[in-house]
Enzyme design. Structure first.
Site, PDB file in Angstrom:
ATOM      1  N   LYS A 115      14.221  -1.761   9.484  1.00  0.00           N
ATOM      2  CA  LYS A 115      14.458  -1.594   8.362  1.00  0.00           C
ATOM      3  C   LYS A 115      15.103  -2.117   7.849  1.00  0.00           C
ATOM      4  O   LYS A 115      15.882  -2.585   6.508  1.00  0.00           O
ATOM      5  CB  LYS A 115      15.291   0.559   8.660  1.00  0.00           C
ATOM      6  N   LYS A 197       1.806   1.627  13.645  1.00  0.00           N
ATOM      7  CA  LYS A 197       1.835   2.315  13.585  1.00  0.00           C
ATOM      8  C   LYS A 197       0.982   2.708  12.224  1.00  0.00           C
ATOM      9  O   LYS A 197       1.287   1.635  11.341  1.00  0.00           O
ATOM     10  CB  LYS A 197       2.871   3.099  13.341  1.00  0.00           C
ATOM     11  N   LYS A 200       3.314   6.699   6.209  1.00  0.00           N
ATOM     12  CA  LYS A 200       2.888   6.494   5.162  1.00  0.00           C
ATOM     13  C   LYS A 200       4.260   5.182   3.820  1.00  0.00           C
ATOM     14  O   LYS A 200       3.468   5.641   3.183  1.00  0.00           O
ATOM     15  CB  LYS A 200       4.224   7.882   4.686  1.00  0.00           C
TER      16      LYS A 200
END
Ligand code: TRP
Length: 333
Positions: A115, A197, A200
């Protein structure tokens, strides 16, 4: 609350629209657990603000997420559904646990590293402390089992270490939680890049099927989804060499509860096109039902808020008992 049942805690961040990966990977398992455990199903809104967001979108995403929990079949009479920010004990325990967590442990977390690379302009300390808040979520409720996706395993390991460290100072305050990681078939991958993965927050929306998307748009995405390029066309499960097809098989199996081998048998000798048109049908049926139930709940904000208030009330009772124990163990008066 039934004292004989084991306790489950899990949460999803309302940081965007939920995907079919959230459903097959996590929510579907929550539904299976709701009969045999006392379940706390939380919406981790405090975690969602570790990434810059738009307030009106967060507000909307929170209510969308509650409606989706209900539409997916999480029963508010059986489970405690609540918002993390409604139970202030989460943020309070977070402070205490920060003092029992090392900076080195946090900076080594894979998700923090990823992140930080993605949001180089906003590496805030909330992002670093994210797993400590997660540990607080889990440890407040004497949780026995935490159903999580593969990407959260490291955070659960850290939670266990923090709990053990605290217990070794003050006695058995926290229950050490076990992870419950769903089978290999629950990790839903990106449609165009099945090395990662389905997420969203993916910037390429063609990688993701959203639960609130139109059937038309989903059909187009499935048509584009990679199958495999180098091996001969055949529909069988091989997560190393045929990641794309295996991922679609996982989605098919997750939505129908049919086993992979049963699907392999049905599609043996069939073309990728046949397979894709069948999976589009399966997804469409699922999404149509889900969305009609979703809109029913989403229209009724008063009802959604009542569910959240009731949930917070119940969660607070348990969380407060734990927080008092922790404060007294530490020596606060
Ligand atoms: N970090 C989790 C995710 O993004 C969400 C979460 C927050 C969570 N608190 C939790 C999951 C506690 C399990 C237990 O998926």
């Amino acid at each position: 609350m039934n004292v004989l049942k084991k306790i489950v805690f899990s949460a999803i961040q309302p940081s965007g629209q939920l995907t079919i990966g959230n459903y097959v990977g996590v929510i579907r398992q929550w539904i299976k657990m709701q009969n045999s455990y006392t379940c706390f199903y939380c919406i981790a809104d405090l975690h969602a603000i570790t990434i810059r967001h738009v307030s009106s979108e967060l507000r909307k995403n929170i209510l969308d997420t509650v409606s989706l929990y209900l539409a997916c079949g999480i029963n508010p009479r059986k489970n405690i559904i609540f918002l993390q920010s409604h139970v202030h004990q989460h943020a309070q325990l977070n402070w205490f646990l920060n003092c029992y967590t090392y900076c080195g442990e946090l900076s080594r977390m894979t998700q923090f590293k990823n992140k930080s690379k993605r949001s180089i302009k906003n590496i805030n300390s909330g992002l670093l402390n994210y797993p400590v808040l997660m540990a607080s979520d889990i440890l407040l409720y004497d949780t026995n089992v935490v159903p999580i996706g593969h990407d959260q395993i490291q955070h659960l390991e850290l939670t266990r270490n923090i709990a053990r460290r605290f217990n070794s100072c003050y006695g058995n305050i926290f229950t050490i939680p076990d992870k419950y990681v769903f089978g290999r078939n629950c990790n839903i991958l990106s449609l165009l890049d099945p090395d990662k993965k389905m997420s969203k927050s993916d910037s390429n929306r063609n990688n993701v099927i959203f639960l609130l998307e139109s059937i038309d748009s989903i059909s187009k995405k499935i048509a584009l989804a990679v199958t495999d390029s180098n091996s001969p066309p055949s529909i069988h499960y091989d997560i190393i060499n045929k990641k794309g097809i295996s991922n679609l098989l996982n989605i098919f199996s997750g939505l129908t509860d049919r086993t992979i081998s049963n699907l392999e048998l049905e599609f043996s000798g069939k073309s990728y096109q046949d397979f894709k048109s069948d999976i589009i049908e399966v997804i469409s049926d699922f999404i149509k039902n889900l969305q009609s139930s979703y809109f029913y709940y989403r229209k009724n904000e008063d009802y959604l808020k009542k569910i959240l208030n009731d949930g917070a009330f119940k969660a607070c009772i348990k969380a407060d008992t734990m927080l008092k124990k922790v404060k007294s163990a530490i020596g606060l008066i």
